[in-house]
Write a protein that holds these residues in place. Structure first.
Motif, short mmCIF file in Angstrom:
data_model
loop_
_atom_site.label_atom_id
_atom_site.label_comp_id
_atom_site.label_asym_id
_atom_site.label_seq_id
_atom_site.Cartn_x
_atom_site.Cartn_y
_atom_site.Cartn_z
N SER A 15 62.82 101.11 12.93
CA SER A 15 61.96 100.95 11.76
C SER A 15 62.69 101.25 10.45
O SER A 15 62.10 101.16 9.38
CB SER A 15 60.71 101.83 11.88
OG SER A 15 61.07 103.20 11.87
N PHE A 17 64.99 99.81 8.02
CA PHE A 17 65.60 98.55 7.61
C PHE A 17 65.29 98.28 6.15
O PHE A 17 64.44 98.93 5.55
CB PHE A 17 65.11 97.39 8.48
CG PHE A 17 63.63 97.13 8.35
CD1 PHE A 17 63.15 96.24 7.40
CD2 PHE A 17 62.73 97.75 9.19
CE1 PHE A 17 61.78 96.01 7.27
CE2 PHE A 17 61.37 97.53 9.07
CZ PHE A 17 60.89 96.65 8.12
N ARG A 18 65.97 97.32 5.58
CA ARG A 18 65.72 96.86 4.22
C ARG A 18 65.55 95.35 4.27
O ARG A 18 66.16 94.67 5.09
CB ARG A 18 66.89 97.18 3.28
CG ARG A 18 67.24 98.64 3.13
CD ARG A 18 66.23 99.35 2.25
NE ARG A 18 66.70 100.63 1.77
CZ ARG A 18 66.83 101.73 2.48
NH1 ARG A 18 66.59 101.71 3.75
NH2 ARG A 18 67.22 102.86 1.94
N THR A 19 64.74 94.82 3.39
CA THR A 19 64.60 93.38 3.25
C THR A 19 65.23 93.00 1.92
O THR A 19 64.91 93.59 0.89
CB THR A 19 63.12 92.95 3.28
OG1 THR A 19 62.55 93.40 4.52
CG2 THR A 19 62.99 91.45 3.17
N TYR A 27 65.97 88.30 4.09
CA TYR A 27 66.83 88.69 5.20
C TYR A 27 66.57 90.16 5.50
O TYR A 27 66.44 90.97 4.58
CB TYR A 27 68.31 88.52 4.84
CG TYR A 27 68.70 87.10 4.54
CD1 TYR A 27 69.15 86.25 5.55
CD2 TYR A 27 68.63 86.61 3.24
CE1 TYR A 27 69.51 84.94 5.27
CE2 TYR A 27 68.99 85.30 2.95
CZ TYR A 27 69.43 84.47 3.97
OH TYR A 27 69.78 83.18 3.69
N THR A 28 66.53 90.50 6.77
CA THR A 28 66.35 91.89 7.17
C THR A 28 67.71 92.49 7.48
O THR A 28 68.50 91.91 8.22
CB THR A 28 65.46 91.98 8.43
OG1 THR A 28 64.21 91.37 8.13
CG2 THR A 28 65.23 93.43 8.83
N TYR A 30 69.55 95.94 8.87
CA TYR A 30 69.41 97.22 9.56
C TYR A 30 70.61 98.09 9.21
O TYR A 30 71.64 97.59 8.75
CB TYR A 30 69.33 97.00 11.06
CG TYR A 30 68.05 96.29 11.45
CD1 TYR A 30 66.87 97.00 11.61
CD2 TYR A 30 68.02 94.91 11.61
CE1 TYR A 30 65.69 96.35 11.93
CE2 TYR A 30 66.85 94.25 11.93
CZ TYR A 30 65.68 94.98 12.09
OH TYR A 30 64.51 94.33 12.40
#
Length: 127
Positions: A15, A17-19, A27-28, A30
């Motif tokens: 959980s 992560f950055r977008t 784009y995701t 991690y």
């Protein structure tokens, strides 16, 4: 729960992560593995010293290095670099800044410095 435990548990369950948004696409990203970080750094080893991470990234100037490094952080290879290169200079730098904010900037700067030193050692013949 203390902050350290929160970071570890978020990382384990995925959980953390950055977008990031480049060229109108999300784009995701991690937290980077050593493999992803090494690939990204290989394209960013020409950076100059600066006061903060964003200034360090801007020191490369307009370059395809940003899209290649960002592709490494997102996908673990250069497969997204052409797609990411369609984004603006600022979008790529901001996305890199966001992706690299998941690690300590001192660690990143040290890794870039080591990559630069290794490339100099490899390029200079020993006498």
């Amino acid at each position: 729960m203390n902050q350290g435990a929160k970071i570890v548990t978020e990382s384990i369950i995925g959980s953390d992560f950055r977008t990031v948004f480049v060229a109108g696409k999300a784009y995701t990203v991690y937290p980077p593995t050593i493999h992803k970080l090494a690939g990204a750094i290989s394209h960013l080893s020409g950076v100059k010293e600066a006061d903060n991470l964003k200034e360090v990234l801007l020191s490369l100037g307009e370059s395809e290095a940003y899209s290649k490094a960002l592709s490494w952080l997102i996908a673990g290879d250069e497969s997204l670099s052409e797609e990411l290169a369609k984004g603006t200079y600022e979008e790529n730098v901001d996305a890199l800044d966001e992706a690299l904010s998941m690690i300590d900037s001192k660690v990143f700067l040290k890794a870039v410095s080591l990559a630069r030193n290794v490339s100099l050692l490899a390029a200079k013949p020993r006498l």
